[in-house]
Design an enzyme around this catalytic site. Structure first.
Site, PDB file in Angstrom:
ATOM      1  N   ARG A 101      -8.619  -0.731   4.525  1.00 18.94           N
ATOM      2  CA  ARG A 101      -7.736   0.265   3.899  1.00 18.94           C
ATOM      3  C   ARG A 101      -6.402  -0.352   3.512  1.00 18.94           C
ATOM      4  NH1 ARG A 101      -6.176   4.145   7.748  1.00 18.94           N
ATOM      5  NH2 ARG A 101      -4.767   4.591   6.046  1.00 18.94           N
ATOM      6  N   LYS A 114       0.833  -1.207   0.000  1.00 15.68           N
ATOM      7  CA  LYS A 114       0.000   0.000   0.000  1.00 15.68           C
ATOM      8  C   LYS A 114       0.869   1.258   0.000  1.00 15.68           C
ATOM      9  CE  LYS A 114      -1.917   1.674   3.998  1.00 15.68           C
ATOM     10  NZ  LYS A 114      -1.621   3.106   4.102  1.00 15.68           N
ATOM     11  N   CYS A 144      -5.440  12.660  12.949  1.00 16.39           N
ATOM     12  CA  CYS A 144      -6.023  11.362  12.643  1.00 16.39           C
ATOM     13  C   CYS A 144      -5.998  10.531  13.915  1.00 16.39           C
ATOM     14  CB  CYS A 144      -5.287  10.663  11.504  1.00 16.39           C
ATOM     15  SG  CYS A 144      -3.747   9.918  11.975  1.00 16.39           S
ATOM     16  N   LEU A 165       6.899  19.805   7.405  1.00 16.20           N
ATOM     17  CA  LEU A 165       8.131  19.413   6.697  1.00 16.20           C
ATOM     18  C   LEU A 165       7.892  19.387   5.191  1.00 16.20           C
ATOM     19  CD1 LEU A 165       9.273  16.469   9.016  1.00 16.20           C
ATOM     20  CD2 LEU A 165      10.055  18.841   9.042  1.00 16.20           C
ATOM     21  N   ASP A 181       4.265   0.667  12.169  1.00 22.61           N
ATOM     22  CA  ASP A 181       3.106  -0.012  11.593  1.00 22.61           C
ATOM     23  C   ASP A 181       3.017  -1.490  11.987  1.00 22.61           C
ATOM     24  OD1 ASP A 181       2.255   2.258  10.408  1.00 22.61           O
ATOM     25  OD2 ASP A 181       2.728   1.700   8.351  1.00 22.61           O
ATOM     26  N   ILE A 228       7.186   7.207  16.908  1.00 25.79           N
ATOM     27  CA  ILE A 228       6.790   7.885  15.663  1.00 25.79           C
ATOM     28  C   ILE A 228       5.473   8.641  15.818  1.00 25.79           C
ATOM     29  CG2 ILE A 228       6.358   7.598  13.182  1.00 25.79           C
ATOM     30  CD1 ILE A 228       9.191   6.831  13.933  1.00 25.79           C
ATOM     31  N   ARG A 258      -1.226  14.945  12.514  1.00 27.90           N
ATOM     32  CA  ARG A 258      -0.498  14.572  11.289  1.00 27.90           C
ATOM     33  C   ARG A 258      -0.012  15.867  10.637  1.00 27.90           C
ATOM     34  NH1 ARG A 258      -1.533   9.125   8.990  1.00 27.90           N
ATOM     35  NH2 ARG A 258       0.457   8.235   9.013  1.00 27.90           N
ATOM     36  N   PRO A 259       1.036  16.496  11.203  1.00 29.35           N
ATOM     37  CA  PRO A 259       1.484  17.782  10.658  1.00 29.35           C
ATOM     38  C   PRO A 259       2.100  17.624   9.264  1.00 29.35           C
ATOM     39  CG  PRO A 259       2.997  17.023  12.361  1.00 29.35           C
ATOM     40  CD  PRO A 259       1.879  16.036  12.312  1.00 29.35           C
ATOM     41  N   ARG A 266      -5.720   8.866   4.333  1.00 21.23           N
ATOM     42  CA  ARG A 266      -4.797   9.589   5.207  1.00 21.23           C
ATOM     43  C   ARG A 266      -3.603  10.154   4.452  1.00 21.23           C
ATOM     44  NH1 ARG A 266      -7.555  11.370   8.560  1.00 21.23           N
ATOM     45  NH2 ARG A 266      -8.792   9.913   9.739  1.00 21.23           N
TER      46      ARG A 266
HETATM   47  C1  UD1 Z   1       4.207   6.880   6.400  1.00 19.98           C
HETATM   48  C2  UD1 Z   1       3.341   5.733   6.018  1.00 19.98           C
HETATM   49  C3  UD1 Z   1       2.582   5.267   7.219  1.00 19.98           C
HETATM   50  C4  UD1 Z   1       3.553   4.922   8.322  1.00 19.98           C
HETATM   51  C5  UD1 Z   1       4.515   6.078   8.570  1.00 19.98           C
HETATM   52  C6  UD1 Z   1       5.631   5.728   9.533  1.00 19.98           C
HETATM   53  C7  UD1 Z   1       2.816   6.032   3.682  1.00 19.98           C
HETATM   54  C8  UD1 Z   1       1.802   6.428   2.681  1.00 19.98           C
HETATM   55  N1  UD1 Z   1       2.462   6.165   4.978  1.00 19.98           N
HETATM   56  O1  UD1 Z   1       3.352   7.907   6.853  1.00 19.98           O
HETATM   57  O2  UD1 Z   1       1.815   4.136   6.874  1.00 19.98           O
HETATM   58  O3  UD1 Z   1       2.806   4.684   9.494  1.00 19.98           O
HETATM   59  O4  UD1 Z   1       5.125   6.477   7.372  1.00 19.98           O
HETATM   60  O5  UD1 Z   1       6.397   4.670   9.014  1.00 19.98           O
HETATM   61  O6  UD1 Z   1       3.896   5.612   3.349  1.00 19.98           O
HETATM   62  N2  UD1 Z   1       5.960  14.664  10.757  1.00 19.98           N
HETATM   63  C9  UD1 Z   1       6.049  16.004  11.080  1.00 19.98           C
HETATM   64  N3  UD1 Z   1       5.894  16.924  10.076  1.00 19.98           N
HETATM   65  C10 UD1 Z   1       5.648  16.555   8.789  1.00 19.98           C
HETATM   66  C11 UD1 Z   1       5.574  15.181   8.479  1.00 19.98           C
HETATM   67  C12 UD1 Z   1       5.729  14.256   9.489  1.00 19.98           C
HETATM   68  O7  UD1 Z   1       6.256  16.383  12.224  1.00 19.98           O
HETATM   69  O8  UD1 Z   1       5.529  17.443   7.921  1.00 19.98           O
HETATM   70  C13 UD1 Z   1       6.096  13.658  11.835  1.00 19.98           C
HETATM   71  C14 UD1 Z   1       4.785  12.913  12.097  1.00 19.98           C
HETATM   72  O9  UD1 Z   1       3.949  13.609  12.985  1.00 19.98           O
HETATM   73  C15 UD1 Z   1       5.254  11.605  12.668  1.00 19.98           C
HETATM   74  C16 UD1 Z   1       6.578  11.371  11.940  1.00 19.98           C
HETATM   75  O10 UD1 Z   1       6.978  12.636  11.427  1.00 19.98           O
HETATM   76  O11 UD1 Z   1       5.520  11.775  14.034  1.00 19.98           O
HETATM   77  C17 UD1 Z   1       6.488  10.306  10.856  1.00 19.98           C
HETATM   78  O12 UD1 Z   1       5.707  10.741   9.839  1.00 19.98           O
HETATM   79  P1  UD1 Z   1       5.965  10.287   8.326  1.00 19.98           P
HETATM   80  O13 UD1 Z   1       7.201   9.483   8.176  1.00 19.98           O
HETATM   81  O14 UD1 Z   1       5.797  11.531   7.517  1.00 19.98           O
HETATM   82  O15 UD1 Z   1       4.779   9.345   8.103  1.00 19.98           O
HETATM   83  P2  UD1 Z   1       3.824   9.393   6.902  1.00 19.98           P
HETATM   84  O16 UD1 Z   1       4.553   9.706   5.646  1.00 19.98           O
HETATM   85  O17 UD1 Z   1       2.634  10.220   7.281  1.00 19.98           O
END
Ligand code: UD1
Length: 421
Positions: free
Chosen positions: A397, A22, A116, A125, A305, A327, A121-122, A92
């Site tokens: 999902r 996925k 979520c 970045l 995950d 995370i 879910r900021p 998401r």
């Molecule tokens: C991706 C996966 C998700 C998995 C997660 C962690 C996909 C589509 N989704 O989610 O299934 O659970 O990685 O392995 O691949 N963060 C910030 N600012 C940002 C972005 C992220 O602070 O702009 C923080 C988040 O709050 C979280 C951490 O970074 O604490 C990890 O997020 P991220 O690696 O971005 O996860 P996703 O890409 O959302």
């Protein structure tokens, strides 16, 4: 409302094939906007998140044909650059469309993903990386509006190796003039798969799998086909299911090294793991014991995950296992539900302590997120009597025919409609 009804106590045995990932297929579907031709994905899993991505691409003007695990996306003509909130909230990870739409159209308007069930879910970045490439971005109420009068490659250092921010930056950078270097990039295998897809289209991308990814901007019209990597999280879920029930299961169509963190943990519990070429077998006949603390962290660390599914396996292991969730802030909601089955779990902030119990008892439980829901099914497989797991839509999902696969391994699980809903 659909539920899973599970009669626990069956030992899982047999072979299960693992479907495409996925977290690979969704970014690649977003990236297909950069093809300006046709992308054929061969092992596209039948997931509701894939359905949501298809709706978004169709809204943007792409033509899609879906037949089983084959999805053809023709992105020759893209007619819009906005994604309305109704479509964004269905998935998401829809924020990964931001970089691709911006790169393709020079502008993009999407709604903010908001919080979520796993906590906030900021997207800060994502936004600062796209700004560094020249995008003008305003965040107003629930909308993110981006314009890109002049996009130029640049050097970007991510504060945290976010998977989504790395992907968005790669997609936007592919459409910029010049070279972009992303430092502290996420190293997940799904980043490597996105690089593989972009390279097949003719873009010059390198470094995926290391903390430094380089993208050379270009304008390309191409068609290609793609087999996405196997879903390592689904694979780990079936291994954990075997561990929960003391079973003997072989999973096929996997890349064993992508599962190393999960298989190391299961081996630590006393399960026997053997790897073949594209397969992993687990024999969990021995009594399970608690393992060293599990710290979730970016790849190659232990995946957040898989934390809920491993927790399910620890519920009946001898001793106490400590989990530290690094995370996501709010990722123990399944623990509260596991307690309804008789589990001994204490949570405090990011820490959970799980002490194995002799027996779990069937009960009605509610899943509130994808992996937590899968873990509740696993826990119910080991519980005496009947459990009902509601919130099946979360599980759909990310798992293609979850109950069918578990049944093929000997589980007694069925999908039912609850009356009156
Ligand atoms: C991706 C996966 C998700 C998995 C997660 C962690 C996909 C589509 N989704 O989610 O299934 O659970 O990685 O392995 O691949 N963060 C910030 N600012 C940002 C972005 C992220 O602070 O702009 C923080 C988040 O709050 C979280 C951490 O970074 O604490 C990890 O997020 P991220 O690696 O971005 O996860 P996703 O890409 O959302």
């Amino acid at each position: 409302m659909e539920i899973f009804r599970i009669s626990g106590g069956k030992t899982l045995c047999g072979t299960a094939r693992v479907h495409g990932a996925k977290n690979s297929v969704l970014p690649i579907m977003a990236a297909s906007l950069l093809a300006r031709g046709t992308t054929v994905i061969e092992n596209c899993p039948r997931l509701s998140d894939v359905g949501a991505a298809i709706k978004i691409l169709t809204h943007l003007g792409c033509k899609i044909e879906r037949d089983g695990e084959r999805v053809a996306i023709n992105s020759s003509s893209v007619t819009r650059c906005d994604i309305p909130h109704e479509l964004m909230r269905e998935m998401r990870s829809s924020v990964i469309f931001l970089g691709a739409v911006l790169g393709r159209c020079g502008e993009a308007v999407i709604s903010t993903p908001g919080g979520c069930e796993l906590g906030p879910r900021p997207v800060d970045l994502h936004i600062s990386a796209l700004r560094a490439l020249g995008a003008e971005i305003t965040v107003d109420g629930g909308n993110i509006s981006c314009r890109a009068p002049k996009m130029r490659g640049g050097r970007i250092t991510l504060e945290f190796p976010s998977v989504g921010a790395t992907e968005n930056t790669m997609l936007c950078a592919a459409c910029c003039q010049g070279e972009t270097v992303i430092s502290n990039a996420a190293r997940e295998p799904e980043i490597w798969d996105l690089q593989r897809y972009l390279t097949r289209l003719g873009y010059s991308v390198s470094g995926a799998g290391t903390p430094c990814v380089t993208v050379e901007g270009a304008s390309i019209s191409a068609s290609t086909d793609m087999r996405v990597i196997p879903d390592r999280i689904v694979a780990a879920t079936y291994l954990a299911a075997a561990a929960c029930t003391g079973g003997d299961v072989e999973i096929t169509d996997v890349i064993p090294r992508h599962l190393a963190a999960a298989t190391d943990a299961l081996a630590g519990m006393g399960c026997r793991i053997s790897e073949g070429r594209g397969s992993v077998r687990i024999n969990a006949a021995e009594k399970k014991r608690a393992i060293r603390p599990v710290y979730t962290s970016p790849y190659p660390g232990f995946p957040t995950d898989v934390q809920p599914q491993l927790m399910a396996a620890c519920l009946s292991a001898e001793g106490t296992t400590v989990f530290v969730e690094n995370i996501f802030e709010n990722r123990y909601r399944h623990a509260e539900e596991m307690k309804r089955l008789g589990a001994d779990i204490k949570t405090h902030g990011r820490v959970a302590m799980v002490t194995g119990v002799r027996r779990l008892r069937g009960a009605p439980v509610t899943s509130t997120d994808l992996r937590g829901g899968a873990a509740l099914v696993l826990a119910a497989l080991t519980a005496e009597g009947v459990s009902e797991v509601s919130g099946v839509r979360h599980i759909d999902r990310g798992y293609d025919d979850f109950e069918g696969v578990l049944r093929s391994l000997g589980a007694d699980v069925g999908r039912a409609e609850t009356p009156g809903n």
